[in-house]
Enzyme design. Structure first.
Site, PDB file in Angstrom:
ATOM      1  N   ALA A   1       0.868  -1.177   0.000  1.00  0.00           N
ATOM      2  CA  ALA A   1       0.000   0.000   0.000  1.00  0.00           C
ATOM      3  C   ALA A   1       0.897   1.216   0.000  1.00  0.00           C
ATOM      4  CB  ALA A   1      -0.911   0.011   1.220  1.00  0.00           C
ATOM      5  N   CYS A   2       0.473   2.226  -0.730  1.00  0.00           N
ATOM      6  CA  CYS A   2       1.165   3.509  -0.744  1.00  0.00           C
ATOM      7  C   CYS A   2       2.637   3.301  -1.124  1.00  0.00           C
ATOM      8  CB  CYS A   2       0.972   4.188   0.611  1.00  0.00           C
ATOM      9  SG  CYS A   2       1.203   5.970   0.607  1.00  0.00           S
TER      10      CYS A   2
END
Length: 193
Positions: free
Chosen positions: A102-103
């Site tokens: 994520a991210c």
């Protein structure tokens, strides 16, 4: 499925917790009776970018023993991608069935060579940083390329989790999790594989 969540000092907790909250429903709903998960780090505990402490279940285990390896982001990933002992540890995930970030966790997967030849996404402020590590940076909320799933900015971790569930367990299960979480923003039907 055995899942591991890679933790490190300075991580952004929502990157981790959004995906964690969603995918652990696979066990709660009985979709995967063998579902298990652990938090792992290079030390017994880590502190996120806001000061919250998280305890690790294991310190620096061989990540190849897990089916799914998840790496969250945080501003610190911009420096951590050059920490060779840490990246070498991430490389032990090479044979895991699923690589998920994520991210800016994508920067760490990328630095470990796990995004080579793949399409991936990350936080919109880190697209240029991701470019050297993958075949194509896709400016989307979540992206799948084979067994690699990457999510965009922080809150995208929730959508990434629902997309992952839809990909491995079907749209009906993703809808059930959505309803349980009272999360109306994901649109089942996005997963085609």
């Amino acid at each position: 499925m055995k899942m591991v969540f890679v933790m490190f000092d300075g991580l952004t907790s929502l990157d981790f917790v959004g995906f964690y909250e969603v995918v652990t429903w696979l066990g709660v709903l009985g979709v995967d009776d063998n579902l298990s998960w652990q938090m792992c780090a290079v030390s017994e505990q880590v502190t996120d970018d806001r000061g919250m402490t998280i305890k690790a279940h294991q310190v620096k285990p061989d990540l190849s023993q897990f089916d799914l390896v998840f790496v969250p982001g945080g501003f610190v990933t911009r420096q951590l991608r050059f920490d060779e002992p840490f990246i070498e540890w991430i490389r032990t995930a090479r044979n895991a069935e699923y690589h998920v970030s994520a991210c800016t966790g994508a920067l760490l997967l990328g630095a470990a060579g796990l995004l080579e030849g793949r399409r991936a996404t990350t936080n919109s402020k880190a697209y240029e940083l991701l470019e050297p590590y993958c075949a194509e940076v896709v400016r989307e909320r979540y992206v799948r390329d084979g067994n690699v799933f990457t999510g965009g900015g922080v809150s995208a971790s929730i959508d990434l989790g629902l997309y992952f569930i839809e990909s491995v367990a079907g749209a009906d299960v993703a809808r059930q999790v959505q309803q349980r979480m009272e999360y109306p923003y994901y649109r089942p039907g996005a997963a085609t594989d």
